[in-house]
Design a protein around this motif. Structure first.
Motif, PDB file in Angstrom:
ATOM      1  N   TRP A  19       0.840  -1.195   0.000  1.00  0.00           N
ATOM      2  CA  TRP A  19       0.000   0.000   0.000  1.00  0.00           C
ATOM      3  C   TRP A  19       0.882   1.255   0.000  1.00  0.00           C
ATOM      4  N   ASN A  20       0.349   2.338  -0.553  1.00  0.00           N
ATOM      5  CA  ASN A  20       0.959   3.651  -0.274  1.00  0.00           C
ATOM      6  C   ASN A  20       0.502   4.107   1.106  1.00  0.00           C
ATOM      7  N   HIS A  21      -0.777   3.823   1.447  1.00  0.00           N
ATOM      8  CA  HIS A  21      -1.288   3.970   2.810  1.00  0.00           C
ATOM      9  C   HIS A  21      -2.445   3.002   2.991  1.00  0.00           C
ATOM     10  N   LEU A  22      -2.723   2.652   4.234  1.00  0.00           N
ATOM     11  CA  LEU A  22      -3.792   1.692   4.512  1.00  0.00           C
ATOM     12  C   LEU A  22      -5.156   2.275   4.170  1.00  0.00           C
ATOM     13  N   ASP A  23      -6.053   1.392   3.758  1.00  0.00           N
ATOM     14  CA  ASP A  23      -7.435   1.793   3.507  1.00  0.00           C
ATOM     15  C   ASP A  23      -8.343   0.651   3.954  1.00  0.00           C
ATOM     16  N   TRP A  24      -9.572   1.005   4.326  1.00  0.00           N
ATOM     17  CA  TRP A  24     -10.518   0.035   4.863  1.00  0.00           C
ATOM     18  C   TRP A  24     -11.689  -0.186   3.917  1.00  0.00           C
ATOM     19  N   TRP A  40       3.680   9.853   0.478  1.00  0.00           N
ATOM     20  CA  TRP A  40       2.462   9.038   0.485  1.00  0.00           C
ATOM     21  C   TRP A  40       1.998   8.605  -0.901  1.00  0.00           C
ATOM     22  N   ASP A  41       2.670   9.071  -1.948  1.00  0.00           N
ATOM     23  CA  ASP A  41       2.339   8.621  -3.292  1.00  0.00           C
ATOM     24  C   ASP A  41       3.108   7.352  -3.679  1.00  0.00           C
ATOM     25  N   TYR A  42       4.116   7.007  -2.893  1.00  0.00           N
ATOM     26  CA  TYR A  42       4.941   5.838  -3.196  1.00  0.00           C
ATOM     27  C   TYR A  42       4.143   4.559  -2.923  1.00  0.00           C
ATOM     28  N   PRO A  43       4.013   3.660  -3.888  1.00  0.00           N
ATOM     29  CA  PRO A  43       3.116   2.496  -3.722  1.00  0.00           C
ATOM     30  C   PRO A  43       3.655   1.410  -2.794  1.00  0.00           C
ATOM     31  N   TYR A  44       4.923   1.505  -2.363  1.00  0.00           N
ATOM     32  CA  TYR A  44       5.519   0.445  -1.550  1.00  0.00           C
ATOM     33  C   TYR A  44       5.918   0.946  -0.168  1.00  0.00           C
ATOM     34  N   ASN A  45       5.117   1.839   0.393  1.00  0.00           N
ATOM     35  CA  ASN A  45       5.396   2.313   1.752  1.00  0.00           C
ATOM     36  C   ASN A  45       5.203   1.204   2.781  1.00  0.00           C
ATOM     37  N   LEU A  46       4.124   0.461   2.624  1.00  0.00           N
ATOM     38  CA  LEU A  46       3.743  -0.575   3.586  1.00  0.00           C
ATOM     39  C   LEU A  46       3.627  -1.888   2.822  1.00  0.00           C
ATOM     40  N   ILE A  47       4.367  -2.887   3.271  1.00  0.00           N
ATOM     41  CA  ILE A  47       4.439  -4.135   2.505  1.00  0.00           C
ATOM     42  C   ILE A  47       4.306  -5.342   3.432  1.00  0.00           C
ATOM     43  N   ILE A  48       3.628  -6.358   2.952  1.00  0.00           N
ATOM     44  CA  ILE A  48       3.616  -7.677   3.599  1.00  0.00           C
ATOM     45  C   ILE A  48       4.406  -8.627   2.712  1.00  0.00           C
ATOM     46  N   GLY A  90      -9.108  -5.903  -7.016  1.00  0.00           N
ATOM     47  CA  GLY A  90      -7.668  -6.003  -7.104  1.00  0.00           C
ATOM     48  C   GLY A  90      -6.905  -5.215  -6.060  1.00  0.00           C
ATOM     49  N   LYS A  91      -7.620  -4.581  -5.131  1.00  0.00           N
ATOM     50  CA  LYS A  91      -6.965  -3.742  -4.128  1.00  0.00           C
ATOM     51  C   LYS A  91      -7.122  -4.356  -2.742  1.00  0.00           C
ATOM     52  N   PRO A  92      -6.021  -4.512  -1.994  1.00  0.00           N
ATOM     53  CA  PRO A  92      -6.145  -5.045  -0.627  1.00  0.00           C
ATOM     54  C   PRO A  92      -6.722  -3.985   0.319  1.00  0.00           C
ATOM     55  N   LEU A  93      -7.773  -4.360   1.022  1.00  0.00           N
ATOM     56  CA  LEU A  93      -8.418  -3.475   1.994  1.00  0.00           C
ATOM     57  C   LEU A  93      -8.473  -4.176   3.342  1.00  0.00           C
ATOM     58  N   LEU A  94      -8.646  -3.388   4.391  1.00  0.00           N
ATOM     59  CA  LEU A  94      -8.797  -3.950   5.717  1.00  0.00           C
ATOM     60  C   LEU A  94     -10.275  -4.019   6.078  1.00  0.00           C
TER      61      LEU A  94
END
Length: 375
Positions: free
Chosen positions: A5-10, A351-359, A66-70
């Motif tokens: 994610w660039n940032h988490l979304d629900w 926050w525009d970077y798509p790989y800020n948060l990674i699993i 196609g988008k991971p959400l919480l």
């Protein structure tokens, strides 16, 4: 790389909540802390409420368009802030070999004092999606003002849970670190190693990631954090974030609540320096301990048999690897969350970077599983 994610979304059910989340940019403090997978293959992530506006503190990952959400877990009602009976702020949790989730509720939101009844162990049966138990952790075990309940390991064979209290729940005040032991049979807690050198921050400790000082405006002080239980259930490993040493103690001493506190304090063994500061840890079923490498940007392994520390996997995008766990299919899973940049003043994240948060997932070996599955 499994999700990023660039940032988490629900996956919001309430349009008003979604509008507030976006308008106030609450996502700027929404940090994925720990990732785990259950026996059905569902991925979960905790998002502690270290700031206001976090929609849900415990979540399951769902993919939509196609988008991971919480998705709030076990429900949105179970994540309502201000209701001490439900989840307030979860950082550490475990999914055991019976497919039960053990959630450690810090209780506090935005570093306020934990309201009475908010600090607790919540046990949820993932097989039937039902509450098993909720056990309050009282003030005399984890002081509501200073506690920072961090992580836990579960020993169903002997009936105990071990918890790290980092002791940094009251910013700008001295740490009160310690280890908390829970007896499943008697439903009682005991606090040990309270303010012991091994559960405190190392005096004057500072460290860099990518040659940049972490928290330049203030020293980082986090006590006992990472915790791991050996496959044979005899050794408890733990470490502070503010330091590089790994410590161990005989778990059998901790299981006997009549063991004098002085004896426990004297039994702590310093294994040595990992060569990096560490956040999360997890032991496998072979006797090894996997630890996150904050300075090394990855995950390392400690082999007790050889008494050796060595890097296992690293990547320049692994900025602040937080938690590490196993998928029981031969791989470790772990996440990076850029904690040091998200909570710096000001935030240093693009926050525009798509790989800020990674699993991430990394293969270890065909028969390698969590300590929970050791025979």
């Amino acid at each position: 790389m499994i999700y990023h994610w660039n940032h988490l979304d629900w996956d919001f059910q309430d349009p008003k909540m979604k509008r507030q989340f976006e308008a106030n940019q609450y996502w700027k403090k929404a940090m994925p802390a720990g990732v785990k997978v259950d026996q059905q293959g569902n991925y979960y992530v905790s998002v502690p409420r270290w700031a206001q506006g976090i929609p849900a503190t415990m979540n399951r990952i769902v993919v939509k368009n196609g988008k991971p959400l919480l998705e709030a877990f076990p429900s949105w009602d179970w994540n309502k802030p201000g209701d001490v009976k439900v989840l307030q702020s979860v950082l550490g949790y475990e999914i055991d070999e019976q497919n039960k989730m053990w959630l450690l509720d810090q209780g506090k939101i935005a570093y306020a004092s934990s309201p009475e009844g908010s600090q607790k162990l919540v046990v949820w049966d993932l097989n039937v999606n039902k509450l098993v138990d909720s056990i309050q952790i009282p003030n005399d075990i984890a002081p509501y003002r200073t506690s920072f309940l961090n992580d836990l390991v579960v020993d169903n064979k002997n009936g105990f849970v071990y918890i790290t209290d980092s002791g940094n729940g009251w910013p700008n005040h001295p740490l009160v670190g310690g280890i908390i032991v829970y007896n499943m049979k008697t439903k009682t807690f005991r606090r040990v190693l309270d303010r012991h050198f091994s559960t405190q921050d190392f005096p004057g400790f500072v460290f860099d990631i990518d040659e940049k000082r972490v928290y330049r405006d203030r020293p980082i002080k986090i006590g006992a954090d990472g915790i791991a239980l050996s496959a044979d259930r005899t050794k408890l490993y733990y470490c502070p974030v503010s330091g590089r040493n790994l410590y161990a103690i005989d778990a059998r001493l901790l299981r006997d609540f009549n063991t004098p506190l002085e004896q426990i304090s004297g039994a702590v063994r310093a294994i040595g320096s990992k060569g990096t500061t560490t956040d999360g840890m997890h032991a496998d079923n072979k006797g090894n301990v996997f630890y996150t490498m904050l300075e090394g940007k990855g995950v390392g392994v400690y082999s007790p048999a050889r008494n050796k520390f060595h890097p296992f996997v690293s990547d320049d995008r692994m900025l602040w690897v937080d938690g590490v766990a196993f998928d029981q299919k031969g791989s470790i899973i772990f996440n990076n969350n850029r904690l040091h940049e998200m909570f710096s003043r000001p935030s240093e994240i693009n926050w525009d970077y798509p790989y800020n948060l990674i699993i991430w997932k990394a293969y270890v070996g065909q028969d390698v599983k969590s300590y929970l599955y050791a025979k």
